[in-house]
Design a protein around this motif. Structure first.
Motif, PDB file in Angstrom:
ATOM      1  N   ASN B 126     111.234  61.142  48.332  1.00  0.00           N
ATOM      2  CA  ASN B 126     110.149  60.210  48.269  1.00  0.00           C
ATOM      3  C   ASN B 126     110.288  58.849  48.834  1.00  0.00           C
ATOM      4  N   GLN B 127     111.581  58.217  48.476  1.00  0.00           N
ATOM      5  CA  GLN B 127     111.586  56.872  49.183  1.00  0.00           C
ATOM      6  C   GLN B 127     111.467  56.916  50.460  1.00  0.00           C
ATOM      7  N   GLU B 128     111.906  57.906  51.226  1.00  0.00           N
ATOM      8  CA  GLU B 128     111.885  58.281  52.828  1.00  0.00           C
ATOM      9  C   GLU B 128     110.750  58.213  53.138  1.00  0.00           C
ATOM     10  N   VAL B 129     109.751  58.941  52.388  1.00  0.00           N
ATOM     11  CA  VAL B 129     108.271  58.892  52.814  1.00  0.00           C
ATOM     12  C   VAL B 129     107.643  57.626  52.738  1.00  0.00           C
ATOM     13  N   ASN B 130     107.942  56.950  51.498  1.00  0.00           N
ATOM     14  CA  ASN B 130     107.382  55.598  51.344  1.00  0.00           C
ATOM     15  C   ASN B 130     107.798  54.423  52.391  1.00  0.00           C
ATOM     16  N   ASP B 131     109.152  54.705  52.739  1.00  0.00           N
ATOM     17  CA  ASP B 131     109.628  53.735  53.874  1.00  0.00           C
ATOM     18  C   ASP B 131     108.954  53.962  55.021  1.00  0.00           C
ATOM     19  N   TRP B 132     108.703  55.154  55.391  1.00  0.00           N
ATOM     20  CA  TRP B 132     107.938  55.393  56.728  1.00  0.00           C
ATOM     21  C   TRP B 132     106.915  55.158  56.760  1.00  0.00           C
ATOM     22  N   LEU B 133     106.104  55.290  55.758  1.00  0.00           N
ATOM     23  CA  LEU B 133     104.617  55.037  55.559  1.00  0.00           C
ATOM     24  C   LEU B 133     104.372  53.426  55.814  1.00  0.00           C
ATOM     25  N   ALA B 134     105.589  52.768  55.242  1.00  0.00           N
ATOM     26  CA  ALA B 134     105.124  51.166  55.262  1.00  0.00           C
ATOM     27  C   ALA B 134     105.580  50.572  56.743  1.00  0.00           C
ATOM     28  N   THR B 135     106.108  51.616  57.611  1.00  0.00           N
ATOM     29  CA  THR B 135     106.518  50.873  58.890  1.00  0.00           C
ATOM     30  C   THR B 135     105.714  51.840  60.128  1.00  0.00           C
ATOM     31  N   ALA B 136     105.626  52.941  59.967  1.00  0.00           N
ATOM     32  CA  ALA B 136     105.167  53.649  61.046  1.00  0.00           C
ATOM     33  C   ALA B 136     103.726  53.774  61.393  1.00  0.00           C
ATOM     34  N   LYS B 137     103.095  53.782  62.504  1.00  0.00           N
ATOM     35  CA  LYS B 137     101.763  53.453  62.892  1.00  0.00           C
ATOM     36  C   LYS B 137     101.110  54.439  63.718  1.00  0.00           C
ATOM     37  N   HIS B 138      99.963  54.777  63.530  1.00  0.00           N
ATOM     38  CA  HIS B 138      99.220  55.846  64.297  1.00  0.00           C
ATOM     39  C   HIS B 138      98.889  55.386  65.733  1.00  0.00           C
ATOM     40  N   PRO B 139      99.515  56.624  66.544  1.00  0.00           N
ATOM     41  CA  PRO B 139      99.373  56.292  67.935  1.00  0.00           C
ATOM     42  C   PRO B 139      98.021  55.788  68.453  1.00  0.00           C
ATOM     43  N   LYS B 140      96.872  56.124  67.880  1.00  0.00           N
ATOM     44  CA  LYS B 140      95.695  55.862  68.452  1.00  0.00           C
ATOM     45  C   LYS B 140      95.079  54.418  68.054  1.00  0.00           C
ATOM     46  N   THR B 141      95.098  54.354  66.592  1.00  0.00           N
ATOM     47  CA  THR B 141      94.440  53.238  66.065  1.00  0.00           C
ATOM     48  C   THR B 141      95.787  51.970  65.668  1.00  0.00           C
ATOM     49  N   GLY B 142      96.889  52.415  65.636  1.00  0.00           N
ATOM     50  CA  GLY B 142      97.793  51.454  65.283  1.00  0.00           C
ATOM     51  C   GLY B 142      97.898  51.080  63.894  1.00  0.00           C
ATOM     52  N   TRP B 181     102.199  59.629  48.155  1.00  0.00           N
ATOM     53  CA  TRP B 181     101.190  58.549  48.603  1.00  0.00           C
ATOM     54  C   TRP B 181      99.871  58.912  48.175  1.00  0.00           C
ATOM     55  N   VAL B 182      99.328  60.047  47.993  1.00  0.00           N
ATOM     56  CA  VAL B 182      98.058  60.479  47.450  1.00  0.00           C
ATOM     57  C   VAL B 182      97.402  59.875  46.286  1.00  0.00           C
ATOM     58  N   GLU B 183      98.173  59.536  45.402  1.00  0.00           N
ATOM     59  CA  GLU B 183      97.404  59.012  44.187  1.00  0.00           C
ATOM     60  C   GLU B 183      96.889  57.693  44.574  1.00  0.00           C
ATOM     61  N   GLU B 184      97.758  56.890  45.348  1.00  0.00           N
ATOM     62  CA  GLU B 184      97.136  55.523  45.633  1.00  0.00           C
ATOM     63  C   GLU B 184      96.011  55.651  46.863  1.00  0.00           C
TER      64      GLU B 184
END
Ligand SMILES: [Ca+2]
Ligand SMILES: [Ca+2]
Lengths: 317, 317
Positions: B126-142, B181-184
């Motif tokens: 769960n922590q890994e997913v949240n860490d990733w969402l906090a930093t990773a960016k979509h390649p088209k929209t950023g 992440w889906v609840e938020e």
């Protein structure tokens, strides 16, 4: 605005519980976790409460009620299965010898469940359960099985929900069997019922009608270490409050209590041979042994049914 | 009492939808199923709505976002796995060759998911997913991936809930990945998220701490005929409203529509190459072919994204 029901609950939400340490522990926990500003305050979205069913929300003696249903089904299906006259455990059931039918233990029970719970659509099974509940009677009380539910536990479920807890069933019993009747009995909707299950198969008939067929193959056993697993797979959150009555609930309570912040573990000890049944360490059904040994160390609250409950069933005088 | 939010929703609950047949069909359905006295009235307890996620509530191009997460995890774990330098599909990922890494199809994808989603506790994942969402960016929209959610669908979820529908996700994606992440994002709590899953194992460490460890073994694939099966096993009721975007949702819509009384099937057709992505019959991701052929015959409503949506993402001007 307070409805009459809310006012009554505010007066005594647990009116079928005797005053004492158990009732006080439950109320103190609910109050401290739902009072804003309390150091033990729990956000509404985290208020998850899980309840075992057999021997915890309804009785389980002299035999798990689902097993009585399975044996009644076997009798009803016997005409289409002449081979059962010579094959155990069916033979003994048809001869009315329950003890002999179950002598094979888990293997016999599985055979009964597979034979009686598979090969039909989920809708047909649901109907079978409801038809059975409408006619079958408990051998001791003569009441329909879905009236053999514990009034104090129904009040506890209501009380938790009135305080924004979400109540779930987490039971070793069959999920399809429970979902047929638990909403009416406990106010718990089907999607908040977790249980053991067989696989189901999606089929579309030639005229385009889709059905789900119950298969004679295990999908998930929701017991012992299966309970925290089921809680994770179905709820996805660790409970704050967990309630059970046997060593099959040990891991659910252990997992619940290990979370951060306030947690409540509740064990129902069957001590009342008059109003219900008295059994614990030596019972083949609902054995409670390790749980009794460890309850104090683990910080679990133990309900002494005889002492703590004013009333067991709603139909008592 | 009407809150300001409720008043605004009453004004236009679906303000990011253009006026037209699609929007009207949705509103007509919700109104007729929630108006007491209507012949199509549906009791609150039966108001179950199920939504696919990838390409239905958030984007799925140029690659399922969970797969991008898996590949980022592989890169992050590579130091501890020197053998990956010579082993596909890891080798190609570490060399930045996504196409080659995925050339093995389902087998490669499963290997990636097993390597990146197992061998840790559920809390760590769960922590890994949240860490990733906090930093990773979509390649088209950023944009962060959890902002790539469809504003019109968020409004539809809100609108259904405001009308006492219970909203569920029923997705081929990983249930633990989504629950992070889906609840938020959508206001859907973890226990109303159904997805594919690996097995988990309950373990108690020597100091008595219980954990759930994610295993590299499939538990359930929630796709195609798996969707009605998952709906039965997790929800236990047939939906009244089902929404998806690919042939992986065909059986979910088929099963939903076959129930008695009013039912609504919704298919999102990706027609907007400018604001989002345009793809359907030939796409490797989110293929929609049979669904387009049969939608009219099956009575499903098809969203034309380009025409029906005023806005795709909330961050658009
Ligand atoms: Ca029990
Ligand atoms: Ca999809």
């Amino acid at each position: 605005p307070d409805t009459p029901l809310k006012q009554e609950q505010a007066a005594d939400p647990l009116s079928s519980w005797n005053e004492g340490a158990t009732k006080k522990a439950i109320i103190d926990f609910v109050e401290k976790t739902t009072t804003e500003g309390s150091t033990d305050f729990v956000e509404v979205k985290n208020r998850i409460a899980t309840f075992d069913n057999d021997g915890n929300l309804w009785s389980e003696q002299p035999l798990y009620f689902q097993l009585i249903f399975a044996m009644d089904r076997i009798k009803g299906m016997a005409e289409g299965h002449p081979e059962w006259k010579n094959e155990e455990p069916y033979k003994s059931i048809l001869e009315g010898n329950v003890e002999k039918a179950l002598a094979g233990g888990t293997k016999s029970i599985l055979a009964l469940v597979m034979a009686s719970h598979a090969g039909m659509t989920t809708d047909e099974f649901n109907q079978e359960v409801n038809d059975w509940l409408a006619t079958a009677k408990h051998p001791k009380t003569g009441k329909p099985f879905n009236e053999m539910i514990y009034q104090p536990m129904v009040e506890l479920l209501d009380y938790l929900r009135a305080n924004d807890y979400k109540t779930f069933i987490v039971s070793g019993g069959g999920v399809d069997f429970m979902r047929a009747w638990v909403e009416e009995a406990y106010g718990i909707p089907p999607h908040q019922v977790i249980g053991s299950s067989n696989k189901v198969k999606y089929e579309v008939s030639e005229d385009g009608t889709p059905t789900l067929i119950k298969q004679a193959e295990l999908n998930f056993i929701d017991d012992k270490e299966g309970k925290p697993v089921g809680i994770h797979q179905y709820i996805g959150m660790r409970p704050v409050f967990a309630s059970g009555n046997s060593d099959g609930d040990y891991q659910m309570l252990e997992y619940t209590m290990a979370g951060n912040g306030p947690r409540f573990g509740l064990l129902l000890h069957h001590t009342d041979s008059i109003r219900e049944f008295a059994y614990d360490r030596e019972s083949h059904i609902g054995q409670l042994n390790k749980g009794l040994d460890d309850a104090e160390k683990m910080g679990w609250t133990v309900i002494d049914m005889k002492k703590d409950w004013k009333k067991v069933y709603h139909f008592e005088k």
